[in-house]
Design a protein around this motif. Structure first.
Motif, PDB file in Angstrom:
ATOM      1  N   GLY A  42     -10.796  -8.400   7.659  1.00  0.00           N
ATOM      2  CA  GLY A  42     -12.522  -8.400   7.717  1.00  0.00           C
ATOM      3  C   GLY A  42     -13.075  -7.842   8.702  1.00  0.00           C
ATOM      4  N   GLY A  43     -14.365  -7.661   8.695  1.00  0.00           N
ATOM      5  CA  GLY A  43     -15.245  -7.234  10.033  1.00  0.00           C
ATOM      6  C   GLY A  43     -16.476  -8.363   9.924  1.00  0.00           C
ATOM      7  N   PHE A  44     -17.302  -8.039  10.970  1.00  0.00           N
ATOM      8  CA  PHE A  44     -18.441  -8.820  11.381  1.00  0.00           C
ATOM      9  C   PHE A  44     -19.521  -7.925  11.955  1.00  0.00           C
ATOM     10  CE2 PHE A  44     -19.679 -12.255  14.300  1.00  0.00           C
ATOM     11  CZ  PHE A  44     -20.897 -12.723  13.785  1.00  0.00           C
ATOM     12  N   THR A  45     -20.574  -8.001  11.322  1.00  0.00           N
ATOM     13  CA  THR A  45     -21.845  -7.149  12.034  1.00  0.00           C
ATOM     14  C   THR A  45     -22.837  -8.043  12.149  1.00  0.00           C
ATOM     15  OG1 THR A  45     -22.491  -6.495  10.096  1.00  0.00           O
ATOM     16  CG2 THR A  45     -21.313  -4.979  11.284  1.00  0.00           C
ATOM     17  N   GLU A  46     -23.247  -8.467  13.324  1.00  0.00           N
ATOM     18  CA  GLU A  46     -24.520  -9.460  13.696  1.00  0.00           C
ATOM     19  C   GLU A  46     -25.479  -8.659  14.335  1.00  0.00           C
ATOM     20  OE1 GLU A  46     -23.162 -12.664  15.979  1.00  0.00           O
ATOM     21  OE2 GLU A  46     -25.131 -13.437  16.162  1.00  0.00           O
ATOM     22  N   TYR A  71     -22.284 -11.033   7.975  1.00  0.00           N
ATOM     23  CA  TYR A  71     -23.847 -10.632   8.138  1.00  0.00           C
ATOM     24  C   TYR A  71     -24.425 -11.685   8.068  1.00  0.00           C
ATOM     25  CZ  TYR A  71     -27.770  -8.076   7.936  1.00  0.00           C
ATOM     26  OH  TYR A  71     -29.178  -7.643   8.246  1.00  0.00           O
ATOM     27  N   PRO A  72     -25.506 -12.135   8.738  1.00  0.00           N
ATOM     28  CA  PRO A  72     -26.018 -11.224   9.982  1.00  0.00           C
ATOM     29  C   PRO A  72     -25.840 -11.877  11.278  1.00  0.00           C
ATOM     30  CG  PRO A  72     -27.836 -12.844   9.080  1.00  0.00           C
ATOM     31  CD  PRO A  72     -26.649 -13.016   8.087  1.00  0.00           C
ATOM     32  N   GLY A  73     -25.173 -13.070  11.209  1.00  0.00           N
ATOM     33  CA  GLY A  73     -24.626 -13.641  12.525  1.00  0.00           C
ATOM     34  C   GLY A  73     -23.414 -14.579  12.031  1.00  0.00           C
ATOM     35  N   GLY A  74     -23.097 -15.270  13.035  1.00  0.00           N
ATOM     36  CA  GLY A  74     -23.206 -15.493  14.300  1.00  0.00           C
ATOM     37  C   GLY A  74     -24.437 -16.331  14.591  1.00  0.00           C
ATOM     38  N   ASN A  75     -24.421 -16.496  15.727  1.00  0.00           N
ATOM     39  CA  ASN A  75     -25.568 -17.459  16.258  1.00  0.00           C
ATOM     40  C   ASN A  75     -27.115 -16.816  15.842  1.00  0.00           C
ATOM     41  OD1 ASN A  75     -23.648 -18.846  17.826  1.00  0.00           O
ATOM     42  ND2 ASN A  75     -24.122 -17.694  19.692  1.00  0.00           N
ATOM     43  N   PHE A  76     -27.352 -15.569  15.528  1.00  0.00           N
ATOM     44  CA  PHE A  76     -28.581 -15.000  15.347  1.00  0.00           C
ATOM     45  C   PHE A  76     -29.064 -15.782  14.082  1.00  0.00           C
ATOM     46  CE2 PHE A  76     -30.425 -12.195  12.188  1.00  0.00           C
ATOM     47  CZ  PHE A  76     -31.638 -11.492  12.792  1.00  0.00           C
ATOM     48  N   CYS A  77     -28.087 -16.391  13.328  1.00  0.00           N
ATOM     49  CA  CYS A  77     -28.447 -16.957  11.891  1.00  0.00           C
ATOM     50  C   CYS A  77     -29.375 -18.031  11.881  1.00  0.00           C
ATOM     51  CB  CYS A  77     -27.185 -17.419  11.111  1.00  0.00           C
ATOM     52  SG  CYS A  77     -26.347 -16.459  10.370  1.00  0.00           S
ATOM     53  N   ALA A  78     -29.241 -18.737  13.160  1.00  0.00           N
ATOM     54  CA  ALA A  78     -29.887 -20.128  13.147  1.00  0.00           C
ATOM     55  C   ALA A  78     -31.479 -19.978  13.165  1.00  0.00           C
ATOM     56  CB  ALA A  78     -29.262 -20.847  14.496  1.00  0.00           C
ATOM     57  N   GLU A  94     -16.617  -6.111   0.372  1.00  0.00           N
ATOM     58  CA  GLU A  94     -17.322  -7.211  -0.123  1.00  0.00           C
ATOM     59  C   GLU A  94     -18.498  -7.740   1.125  1.00  0.00           C
ATOM     60  OE1 GLU A  94     -17.420  -9.095  -2.773  1.00  0.00           O
ATOM     61  OE2 GLU A  94     -15.962  -7.700  -3.850  1.00  0.00           O
ATOM     62  N   PRO A  95     -19.744  -8.236   0.617  1.00  0.00           N
ATOM     63  CA  PRO A  95     -20.668  -8.709   1.673  1.00  0.00           C
ATOM     64  C   PRO A  95     -20.046 -10.320   1.954  1.00  0.00           C
ATOM     65  CG  PRO A  95     -21.571  -8.566  -0.447  1.00  0.00           C
ATOM     66  CD  PRO A  95     -20.112  -7.922  -0.431  1.00  0.00           C
ATOM     67  N   TYR A  96     -20.175 -10.874   2.879  1.00  0.00           N
ATOM     68  CA  TYR A  96     -20.156 -12.188   3.314  1.00  0.00           C
ATOM     69  C   TYR A  96     -21.540 -12.719   4.119  1.00  0.00           C
ATOM     70  CZ  TYR A  96     -18.077 -16.273   5.904  1.00  0.00           C
ATOM     71  OH  TYR A  96     -17.832 -17.134   6.524  1.00  0.00           O
ATOM     72  N   LEU A  97     -22.409 -13.373   3.593  1.00  0.00           N
ATOM     73  CA  LEU A  97     -23.553 -13.807   4.188  1.00  0.00           C
ATOM     74  C   LEU A  97     -23.505 -15.107   4.827  1.00  0.00           C
ATOM     75  CD1 LEU A  97     -26.187 -12.201   1.874  1.00  0.00           C
ATOM     76  CD2 LEU A  97     -25.128 -11.374   3.923  1.00  0.00           C
ATOM     77  N   ALA A  99     -21.432 -18.433   4.111  1.00  0.00           N
ATOM     78  CA  ALA A  99     -21.237 -19.533   4.935  1.00  0.00           C
ATOM     79  C   ALA A  99     -22.290 -20.488   5.222  1.00  0.00           C
ATOM     80  CB  ALA A  99     -20.951 -18.838   6.313  1.00  0.00           C
ATOM     81  N   LEU A 100     -21.769 -21.917   5.209  1.00  0.00           N
ATOM     82  CA  LEU A 100     -22.906 -22.993   5.280  1.00  0.00           C
ATOM     83  C   LEU A 100     -23.148 -23.076   6.914  1.00  0.00           C
ATOM     84  CD1 LEU A 100     -21.007 -25.236   2.787  1.00  0.00           C
ATOM     85  CD2 LEU A 100     -23.356 -24.150   2.483  1.00  0.00           C
ATOM     86  N   GLY A 101     -23.827 -22.245   7.339  1.00  0.00           N
ATOM     87  CA  GLY A 101     -24.217 -22.089   8.959  1.00  0.00           C
ATOM     88  C   GLY A 101     -23.062 -21.703   9.583  1.00  0.00           C
ATOM     89  N   ASN A 102     -23.240 -21.560  11.016  1.00  0.00           N
ATOM     90  CA  ASN A 102     -22.509 -21.023  11.930  1.00  0.00           C
ATOM     91  C   ASN A 102     -22.516 -21.730  13.290  1.00  0.00           C
ATOM     92  OD1 ASN A 102     -20.918 -18.609  13.451  1.00  0.00           O
ATOM     93  ND2 ASN A 102     -22.873 -18.928  14.784  1.00  0.00           N
ATOM     94  N   GLU A 103     -21.486 -22.369  13.671  1.00  0.00           N
ATOM     95  CA  GLU A 103     -21.173 -22.756  14.849  1.00  0.00           C
ATOM     96  C   GLU A 103     -22.218 -23.974  15.164  1.00  0.00           C
ATOM     97  OE1 GLU A 103     -20.460 -20.264  18.373  1.00  0.00           O
ATOM     98  OE2 GLU A 103     -18.733 -19.370  17.563  1.00  0.00           O
ATOM     99  N   VAL A 104     -22.490 -24.666  14.306  1.00  0.00           N
ATOM    100  CA  VAL A 104     -23.512 -25.904  14.162  1.00  0.00           C
ATOM    101  C   VAL A 104     -23.407 -26.617  15.287  1.00  0.00           C
ATOM    102  CG1 VAL A 104     -25.132 -27.453  12.548  1.00  0.00           C
ATOM    103  CG2 VAL A 104     -24.066 -25.469  11.750  1.00  0.00           C
TER     104      VAL A 104
END
Ligand code: AHR
Length: 495
Positions: free
Chosen positions: A22-26, A67-74, A127-130, A176-181
């Motif tokens: 898989g890939g990741f675009t932030e 997508y869309p992050g990463g830390n950006f999500c927060a 597949e999208p993964y948000l 995803a239920l959040g990122n690096e919380v």
């Protein structure tokens, strides 16, 4: 004793999930803006998507993109990024300290994935993964996003999607239920207990809205007390457990290429924590296994390539070999891996860079391409005898944790549906070639793919390609020489 590699193609150990590649675009640096979306560029299509990037990424046959992050999500409010572009707000962005113009949002991401999917030979879609905002975001917003993406009824957000020109639901399965919380850099960092309580409540609500979602818990690196606590609390209500690890070891080549072995230990520990949590929480063994979602991995030194300066790493041959070891780890531990996402897919700590004139495939592109193309199907048993490195490691504790050191030849092998065996071999030594008896392939037509260069510091830029891939054939007779600091893939038909 002559070094030896034995591959037991009949001994299938576990399935390799295709989602491993898989890939990741932030929204970070030049990943989205200037990477996948660049409306001013003559290299872009009428959507503003860079055509050269799409064409290159199609080669990787990426199954899923986060997508869309990463830390950006927060601090991301998804509704800023939909509807007429001229009405979308620009906002200060607090993860990477830029300005987010919101010219690219959910609908553009889905459109970009459709364009990317057009290249797929079997009509498979990427597949999208948000990733949900569990920083400044609310549960209401999260539910609204799921409804916008997946709603089929006559309801407000499903209708908003239709009004924006998208009649059909996007059917986004992975959330995803959040990122690096857990991270101190995170907006609204939480304690493990507070996060676990909130994640369980969010999971319940999200499933009531859409029972088909695959929900991914926010773990740490798989070995932390955070992982233990959140798994204990949430394992009954989630489908996967996310972990992140980045490796780097400055200019020390052997430390750099052995560093991903720390991730192998992390996978085993996380898998045990998951199993323990399932037992203690009484999760029925008939429920599908809770797999690890390794949704950020790569070689990255944030001091060398800081996040708030775009994190543009210039990868060396040594880094390419580290990436090959990373991928060997995923294949060897495939039993536990439900998804893995290289961080990231374009420009930001990425194997693919854009310039005004086109794309540059960094050294790390090549192992990723070979694994994604050939390491499919099942992991099979291997036996390697080549001696081992037992010197200093990065991190330092790894030296003690590696029981017999790090084999000079780091190996994984697979057999695919068509009966092709692929053997991936990284010679981690920067000094010694290894002449190896590869058992059981004499007389076979063996395809050979080699990635190496005269120096471990070799790199690729717009003006030079020092690290590429050389293809050849071998009849499987006699020993095979794996050159120093190289990655080799051998591939043959089992029967
Ligand atoms: O991939 C870059 C950053 O690394 C991500 O935003 C964050 O989740 C991690 O710390």
């Amino acid at each position: 004793e002559t070094p030896l590699i034995e591959v037991d193609a009949a001994k299938r150990l576990s399935k390799i999930d295709p989602m491993t590649y898989g890939g990741f675009t932030e929204h970070m640096g030049r990943c989205i803006y200037g990477g996948i979306y660049d409306p001013q560029s003559p290299l872009s299509d009428s959507n503003g998507f860079r055509k050269d990037v799409v064409e290159a990424l199609r080669e990787l046959d990426i199954p899923v993109i986060r997508y869309p992050g990463g830390n950006f999500c927060a601090t991301y409010h998804w509704q800023d990024g939909i509807g007429p572009r001229e009405k979308r707000p620009s906002r200060p962005e607090l993860a990477w300290l830029g300005t987010e113009t919101n010219q690219f949002g959910t609908d553009e991401f889905m459109a970009w994935l459709s364009v990317l999917s057009e290249g797929s030979p079997e009509g498979k879609r990427v597949e999208p993964y948000l990733c949900l905002n569990m920083g400044t975001g609310t549960l209401d917003e999260a539910l609204a996003w799921v409804e916008y993406c997946n709603g089929t009824r006559d309801t407000y957000y499903a209708n908003l999607r239709r009004a924006n020109g998208h009649a059909e639901p996007y059917r986004v399965k992975y959330w995803a239920l959040g990122n690096e919380v857990w991270g101190p850099w995170q907006i609204e960092q939480m304690t493990a207990d507070d996060y676990a309580k909130k994640a369980a409540q969010w999971a319940k609500a999200l499933r009531l809205l859409d029972p088909d979602l695959v929900l991914i818990l926010c773990g740490q690196d798989g070995t932390a007390s955070w992982d233990h606590t959140v798994l204990q609390a949430c394992v009954p209500v989630v489908d996967m457990h996310s972990i992140h690890v980045y490796t780097a070891a400055g200019t020390s080549h052997v430390k750099n290429v052995t560093a991903p072995l720390a991730a192998e230990r992390a996978i085993r520990i996380a898998a045990s924590l998951i199993e323990l949590a399932r037992i203690e929480r009484g999760v029925s063994v008939s429920r599908p296994p809770t797999k690890i979602c390794f949704d950020e991995w790569n070689v990255w030194d944030p001091e060398r390539a800081p996040g708030d300066k775009g994190a543009e790493e210039q990868y060396t041959l040594s880094d390419a070999l580290a990436v090959a070891v990373w991928l060997n780890v995923f294949v060897r531990q495939s039993r536990y891996i439900g998804m893995a996402n290289i961080a990231q897919t374009v420009n930001v700590i990425s194997p693919l860079m854009t310039t005004q004139n086109g794309v540059v495939r960094q050294s790390t592109w090549w192992p990723l391409l070979l694994f994604s193309r050939y390491m499919r199907g099942w992991t099979v048993a291997t036996h390697v005898r080549a001696g081992a490195y037992d010197g200093e490691t990065q991190p330092a504790w790894l030296q003690g944790a590696l029981e017999d050191g790090a084999s000079w030849l780091d190996v994984s092998a697979s057999v695919d549906e068509q009966g092709y065996v692929s053997l991936a071999v990284v010679n981690i030594s920067d000094k010694e070639d290894f002449e190896v008896e590869v058992k059981g392939i004499a007389g076979k037509d063996v395809s050979v793919y080699t990635i190496t260069a005269p120096q471990v510091t070799a790199t690729n830029t717009e003006s030079k390609e020092e690290v590429g891939m050389v293809e050849g054939m071998w009849n499987g007779e006699g020993p095979y020489k794996f050159p120093k600091h190289s990655f080799t893939m051998l591939r043959w038909k089992a029967q």
